[in-house]
Design a protein around this motif. Structure first.
Motif, short mmCIF file in Angstrom:
data_model
loop_
_atom_site.label_atom_id
_atom_site.label_comp_id
_atom_site.label_asym_id
_atom_site.label_seq_id
_atom_site.Cartn_x
_atom_site.Cartn_y
_atom_site.Cartn_z
N GLY A 324 -3.62 19.88 10.33
CA GLY A 324 -3.94 18.46 10.25
C GLY A 324 -2.72 17.58 10.15
O GLY A 324 -1.83 17.83 9.34
N ALA A 325 -2.67 16.55 11.00
CA ALA A 325 -1.59 15.57 10.96
C ALA A 325 -2.15 14.16 10.79
O ALA A 325 -1.51 13.29 10.20
N ALA A 326 -3.36 13.94 11.31
CA ALA A 326 -3.98 12.61 11.21
C ALA A 326 -4.28 12.29 9.75
O ALA A 326 -4.45 13.20 8.93
N PHE A 327 -4.40 11.01 9.42
CA PHE A 327 -4.65 10.66 8.02
C PHE A 327 -6.09 10.99 7.62
O PHE A 327 -6.39 11.09 6.43
N HIS A 356 -0.44 21.69 13.26
CA HIS A 356 -1.52 21.64 14.25
C HIS A 356 -2.39 20.42 13.99
O HIS A 356 -2.62 20.04 12.84
N ASP A 357 -2.86 19.79 15.05
CA ASP A 357 -3.89 18.76 14.92
C ASP A 357 -4.59 18.68 16.28
O ASP A 357 -3.92 18.74 17.31
N PRO A 358 -5.91 18.52 16.28
CA PRO A 358 -6.61 18.48 17.56
C PRO A 358 -6.35 17.20 18.36
O PRO A 358 -6.54 17.18 19.57
N ALA A 359 -5.94 16.11 17.70
CA ALA A 359 -5.84 14.84 18.43
C ALA A 359 -4.56 14.05 18.16
O ALA A 359 -4.20 13.18 18.95
N ASP A 376 -2.48 24.83 19.24
CA ASP A 376 -3.17 26.10 19.08
C ASP A 376 -3.14 26.49 17.58
O ASP A 376 -2.06 26.75 17.03
N VAL A 377 -4.30 26.53 16.96
CA VAL A 377 -4.34 26.81 15.51
C VAL A 377 -3.73 28.17 15.21
O VAL A 377 -3.00 28.33 14.22
N GLU A 378 -4.04 29.14 16.05
CA GLU A 378 -3.53 30.49 15.78
C GLU A 378 -2.01 30.51 15.84
O GLU A 378 -1.36 31.18 15.04
N LEU A 388 -1.55 25.38 4.87
CA LEU A 388 -1.98 24.18 4.15
C LEU A 388 -3.07 23.47 4.95
O LEU A 388 -2.85 23.11 6.11
N HIS A 389 -4.22 23.27 4.34
CA HIS A 389 -5.30 22.52 4.98
C HIS A 389 -5.21 21.08 4.49
O HIS A 389 -5.55 20.78 3.35
N LEU A 390 -4.74 20.19 5.37
CA LEU A 390 -4.40 18.83 4.90
C LEU A 390 -5.27 17.72 5.48
O LEU A 390 -5.25 16.60 4.98
N THR A 391 -5.97 18.00 6.57
CA THR A 391 -6.90 17.00 7.15
C THR A 391 -8.18 17.74 7.51
O THR A 391 -8.11 18.73 8.24
N GLU A 392 -9.31 17.26 7.02
CA GLU A 392 -10.52 18.09 7.13
C GLU A 392 -11.26 17.93 8.46
O GLU A 392 -12.42 17.53 8.52
N TRP A 393 -10.58 18.30 9.56
CA TRP A 393 -11.26 18.38 10.86
C TRP A 393 -12.32 19.48 10.78
O TRP A 393 -12.08 20.53 10.18
N GLN A 394 -13.45 19.26 11.45
CA GLN A 394 -14.52 20.26 11.46
C GLN A 394 -13.99 21.61 11.96
O GLN A 394 -14.37 22.67 11.46
N GLU A 395 -13.11 21.53 12.97
CA GLU A 395 -12.53 22.74 13.56
C GLU A 395 -11.92 23.67 12.49
O GLU A 395 -11.99 24.89 12.60
N TYR A 396 -11.34 23.10 11.47
CA TYR A 396 -10.73 23.93 10.42
C TYR A 396 -11.80 24.53 9.50
O TYR A 396 -11.66 25.65 9.02
#
Ligand code: NAD
Length: 435
Positions: A324-327, A356-359, A376-378, A388-396
Motif C-alpha cells: 500500500g502506498a495510497a493514503f 506495492h500498490d494496485p493504483a 506484483d505483490v509477490e 507491512l500492511h499499510l493501506t487496506e486494499w481488498q486485494e491484500y
C-alpha cells in the motif's frame, strides 16, 4: 442548466461528471492541460471507482466538455463551481488560498451578466465573505455576481456515489435567489433521494465542513490514543472499539485503531482550522486539535519503531515489503500518505523497501523516487524479512498467507490497518497488529 466546474482534480472532475449525469450542460476548467486533455477524451486522470463510466458517457452525450479558459467559463455558465485546491501554506499551518484567489481574479472581469459563483473547496471561515467583495469589485456586473459556499463531503474511493447520493447538501448563501438556484442545480438529487438540504449563511457553511473534518480526525486519534493504553495494559483495542461503537451516541465508524489518517484533506484541514482560530484570537478553543495531529503523527513513528523491533533492532540489510502506498484504498492519492511516510522512513534508516500498490505507484514514485516499486505483490514480498500492511486494499485482505509464506524470508507481518483476517490472536501467530 449551464454549469462550470473550475478545478478538475479529485473533487472537481467527479463533480463535473456527476452534474452532467444528472442532466446539466457542464464545462470543466483547469490550468493543467494534460488533465483537461485526458478528461476531454473521457479518461479519468486519476483512480476513482466508477468515474470512467460517468465521465465517458457524458462526454459522448455532448453534455460535458473541458477547457482551460476562464473567459469561456464566464461566457458559458449560469453557476460556477469553484473546486481548486487549498493546500497547506508552506511554512505555516494556514490554508494556501492562492488558487481560489486566482480563479476569482481570472473569472470576475468576464462576468457581464448575473451569475452565481459557488465555492466547493474547503476554506477557512471568512473566505467567502472576503471573496464576495473581491468578485463584485472586479466583475463588470458588480453586485449581479453573487457568491455562495457549498462545501463538499465526498470520500475518495466513493466519490461518484457520494456526489450522486450525498447524505446531506449544505449551502451557505446571502440571498433567497442563490438558494433557489442551487436547489435547482441539485433538484434531481433532492427529488430522488429526499436528501436533507441545509441552507445557512456563508460562515456557517464554511464551518460545517472544517468542523466535520475536525470531528472525524478527533475520532480516529481518540481510538489511537486508547490503542496506546491498550498496548501497555494488554487490552484489545479492537474489542474496546467494537464495544463502545454499539453505543448509538458513539457509533462504530472511524474507530479503527491503526496507522492513522492522511490524504489531501484531514491533516491540512485541521491545521488550517487551528491557524484560523489563532487569527480570530480564539486559538485555545481548538488547542485539542494539536494533540489530535500529534497522536496521528505518532502512529507513523510507532509503526516504524515496531517494525525495527520486530526484525531485531536495525533495518540494515533487511528487506521490507510495503503493501500500500495510497493514503486510503480505492484511491491513487498519495498526498500525506501514512504508508509512504513509513516506507520512506524505513528506507532512510537503511532498510531495502519494496512498495506495492494496485493504483498509486506512479504518484508514489513521483513523490518518493528513491523507493523501489512493483505492481506484483509477490515480487514485493520476495525474500522479505517483514511485510507491512499499510493501506487496506481488498486485494491484500484476500491474499493467501500460506502462499506468501513460501516467498518471504521471514513470516513477520505488521497489520498497521488492523484489517487482515486472523483466526487466532495475533500474538500467537508471530504477526503484530498496530494497536
Ligand atoms: P486537487 O489538487 O486534486 O485538484 C485541484 C485542481 O485545481 C487541480 O487539477 C489544479 O490543476 C486545479 N487548479 C489550480 N489552480 C487553478 C486555477 N487557477 N484555475 C483552474 N484550475 C486550477 O485537489 P482536490 O482533492 O480536488 O481538492 C480540491 C478542494 O476540495 C480542496 O479544497 C479540498 O480540501 C476540497 N475537498 C476535497 C475532497 C477530496 O476528497 N479530494 C473532498 C472534499 C473537499
Amino acid at each position: 442548466m449551464r454549469i462550470t466546474v473550475i478545478g478538475t482534480g479529485y473533487l472537481g472532475a467527479v463533480h463535473a461528471a456527476c452534474m452532467a449525469e444528472i442532466g446539466h450542460e457542464v464545462l470543466g476548467v483547469d490550468v493543467d492541460t494534460a488533465k483537461i486533455e485526458a478528461l476531454a477524451a473521457g479518461r479519468p486522470p486519476f483512480h476513482e471507482p466508477g468515474l470512467g463510466e460517468v465521465l465517458s458517457r457524458n462526454v459522448e452525450r455532448g453534455r460535458l466538455r473541458f477547457a482551460t479558459s476562464l473567459a469561456e467559463a464566464a461566457e458559458f455558465g449560469d453557476v460556477h463551481f469553484l473546486c481548486v485546491g487549498t493546500p497547506q501554506k508552506p511554512g505555516s499551518n494556514a490554508a494556501d488560498l492562492r488558487h481560489v484567489d486566482a480563479v476569482i481574479d481570472g473569472l470576475a472581469p468576464h462576468l457581464h451578466r448575473e451569475t452565481l459563483v459557488a465555492g466547493k473547496s474547503t476554506v477557512p471561515v471568512g473566505t467567502a465573505a472576503r471573496l464576495t467583495a473581491r468578485v463584485r469589485e472586479a466583475a463588470p456586473v458588480g453586485a449581479g455576481a453573487e457568491l455562495a459556499w457549498n462545501p463538499e463531503f465526498l470520500r475518495e474511493g466513493f466519490a461518484v456515489q457520494d456526489t450522486l447520493h450525498p447524505d446531506r447538501l449544505v449551502v451557505g448563501v446571502a440571498s433567497a435567489s442563490a438558494d433557489d438556484l442551487l436547489r435547482a442545480v441539485y433538484a434531481p438529487i433532492l427529488e430522488a433521494d429526499g436528501t436533507p438540504w441545509i441552507s445557512t449563511d456563508l460562515a456557517t457553511a464554511e464551518l460545517v465542513k472544517v468542523s466535520a473534518n475536525a470531528f472525524l480526525a478527533t475520532k480516529i486519534s481518540f481510538i489511537n490514543a486508547i490503542a496506546d493504553i491498550c498496548e501497555v495494559t494488554g487490552g484489545d483495542v479492537t474489542t474496546v472499539a467494537k464495544a463502545i461503537g454499539y453505543d448509538a451516541r458513539i457509533g462504530p465508524r472511524f474507530l479503527s485503531a491503526g496507522l492513522g489518517f492522511g490524504g489531501g484533506c484531514l491533516p491540512k484541514d485541521i491545521r488550517a482550522f487551528m491557524a484560523r482560530a489563532q487569527e480570530l484570537g480564539v486559538h485555545d478553543a481548538l488547542g485539542f486539535l494539536r494533540e489530535v495531529d500529534e497522536i496521528n503523527m505518532r502512529r507513523r513513528r510507532r509503526t516504524v519503531d515496531l517494525a525495527r523491533d520486530l526484525i531485531g533492532g536495525s533495518f540494515l540489510g533487511r528487506n521490507v515489503a510495503v503493501l500500500g502506498a495510497a493514503f486510503k484504498p480505492d484511491s491513487d492519492d498519495v498526498r500525506d500518505s501514512p504508508a509512504l511516510n513509513v516506507a520512506a522512513t524505513i528506507r532512510l534508516q537503511g532498510g531495502q523497501v519494496r512498495v506495492h500498490d494496485p493504483a498509486a505507484i506512479d504518484n508514489a514514485r513521483a513523490a518518493f523516487p528513491t523507493l523501489e516499486y512493483t505492481l506484483d505483490v509477490e515480487k514485493a514480498c520476495e525474500q522479505a524479512d517483514l511485510v507491512l500492511h499499510l493501506t487496506e486494499w481488498q486485494e491484500y485482505l484476500d491474499l493467501d498467507p500460506a502462499a506468501l509464506a513460501g516467498i518471504v524470508r521471514s513470516t513477520k507481518v505488521i497489520d498497521a490497518r488492523n484489517a487482515l483476517p486472523t483466526r487466532q490472536r495475533p500474538a500467537h501467530r508471530g504477526s503484530r497488529r498496530l494497536r
